[in-house]
Design a protein around this motif. Structure first.
Motif, PDB file in Angstrom:
ATOM      1  N   GLY A 194       0.819  -1.209   0.000  1.00 44.11           N
ATOM      2  CA  GLY A 194       0.000   0.000   0.000  1.00 44.11           C
ATOM      3  C   GLY A 194       0.845   1.248   0.000  1.00 44.11           C
ATOM      4  O   GLY A 194       1.597   1.500  -0.918  1.00 44.11           O
ATOM      5  N   SER A 195       0.759   2.021   1.076  1.00 40.45           N
ATOM      6  CA  SER A 195       1.465   3.294   1.138  1.00 40.45           C
ATOM      7  C   SER A 195       2.826   3.175   1.819  1.00 40.45           C
ATOM      8  O   SER A 195       3.437   4.172   2.139  1.00 40.45           O
ATOM      9  CB  SER A 195       0.609   4.320   1.876  1.00 40.45           C
ATOM     10  OG  SER A 195       0.412   3.900   3.217  1.00 40.45           O
ATOM     11  N   LEU A 196       3.305   1.956   2.048  1.00 40.08           N
ATOM     12  CA  LEU A 196       4.585   1.740   2.707  1.00 40.08           C
ATOM     13  C   LEU A 196       5.535   1.006   1.767  1.00 40.08           C
ATOM     14  O   LEU A 196       5.149   0.033   1.132  1.00 40.08           O
ATOM     15  CB  LEU A 196       4.391   0.910   3.983  1.00 40.08           C
ATOM     16  CG  LEU A 196       5.667   0.521   4.730  1.00 40.08           C
ATOM     17  CD1 LEU A 196       6.365   1.756   5.295  1.00 40.08           C
ATOM     18  CD2 LEU A 196       5.333  -0.449   5.842  1.00 40.08           C
ATOM     19  N   LEU A 197       6.770   1.489   1.689  1.00 39.52           N
ATOM     20  CA  LEU A 197       7.809   0.829   0.903  1.00 39.52           C
ATOM     21  C   LEU A 197       8.996   0.609   1.827  1.00 39.52           C
ATOM     22  O   LEU A 197       9.463   1.549   2.471  1.00 39.52           O
ATOM     23  CB  LEU A 197       8.229   1.701  -0.285  1.00 39.52           C
ATOM     24  CG  LEU A 197       9.423   1.211  -1.095  1.00 39.52           C
ATOM     25  CD1 LEU A 197       9.072  -0.067  -1.839  1.00 39.52           C
ATOM     26  CD2 LEU A 197       9.880   2.285  -2.062  1.00 39.52           C
ATOM     27  N   GLU A 198       9.461  -0.626   1.919  1.00 38.59           N
ATOM     28  CA  GLU A 198      10.648  -0.949   2.700  1.00 38.59           C
ATOM     29  C   GLU A 198      11.654  -1.619   1.772  1.00 38.59           C
ATOM     30  O   GLU A 198      11.294  -2.525   1.024  1.00 38.59           O
ATOM     31  CB  GLU A 198      10.303  -1.893   3.841  1.00 38.59           C
ATOM     32  CG  GLU A 198       9.402  -1.263   4.885  1.00 38.59           C
ATOM     33  CD  GLU A 198       9.019  -2.251   5.966  1.00 38.59           C
ATOM     34  OE1 GLU A 198       8.485  -3.328   5.612  1.00 38.59           O
ATOM     35  OE2 GLU A 198       9.258  -1.946   7.133  1.00 38.59           O
TER      36      GLU A 198
END
Length: 172
Positions: free
Chosen positions: A23-27
């Motif tokens: 979703g709105s998180l990138l790791e």
């Protein structure tokens, strides 16, 4: 960005990546050999992912500059150009919240408070010593951990100068 991804490439030529986007998180976790020639390919790949995440819209160039400086310091000063030692980058982006980056090396570390001020007259012509200063100017927060072998940096998205502007329909 909802797809999980993992990419592994030879560290002697290109960085190794492991990443997850939800979703709105990138790791992202990335590793590279301690070679100057490995910095640009890693930065270019990371910046494409970061730009696509829209977590720091308007601040991409500042983040890229700080990331290049941190990687250069890790390779040259931390790992002393030893290609058998690795540099590790951890990146976490959240849309609307910004980015946090950690660059770690396998060197002996250093005392950040002992770094000479690059703006003092006696240090202006030195070839080294401006990287940390540039990182601090480019990012909102910069700190050193693990005896100086890790630099933690964060940046919030740019403020939208028009966000607080409301036009009056009466034209006054």
């Amino acid at each position: 960005m909802n797809d999980a991804c993992s990419v592994n490439v030879r560290t002697d030529l290109r960085p190794a990546f492991a990443g997850r986007g939800t979703g709105s998180l990138l790791e992202i976790d990335a590793w590279m050999a301690s070679e100057i020639k490995a910095i640009s390919p890693l930065v270019e790949r990371l910046m494409r992912l970061i730009e696509g995440s829209h977590c720091i819209t308007g601040e991409e160039s500042a983040v890229e500059l700080a990331l290049r400086e941190a990687l250069n310091n890790a390779v040259v000063h931390g790992n002393r150009l030893d290609p058998h030692k690795l540099v590790h980058v951890r990146c976490r982006c959240r849309v609307g919240m910004g980015i946090s980056l950690t660059v770690s090396d396998q060197g002996q570390g250093f005392d950040p408070s002992a770094v000479p001020d690059p703006l003092s007259v006696e240090n202006l012509e030195l070839e080294h010593g401006r990287g940390i200063h540039i990182m601090k100017l480019a990012m909102d927060q910069v700190s050193f951990e693990q005896r100086g072998t890790e630099v933690h940096m964060s940046k919030r998205p740019a403020c939208n100068p028009r966000a607080g502007f409301r036009s009056d329909s009466r034209g006054s």
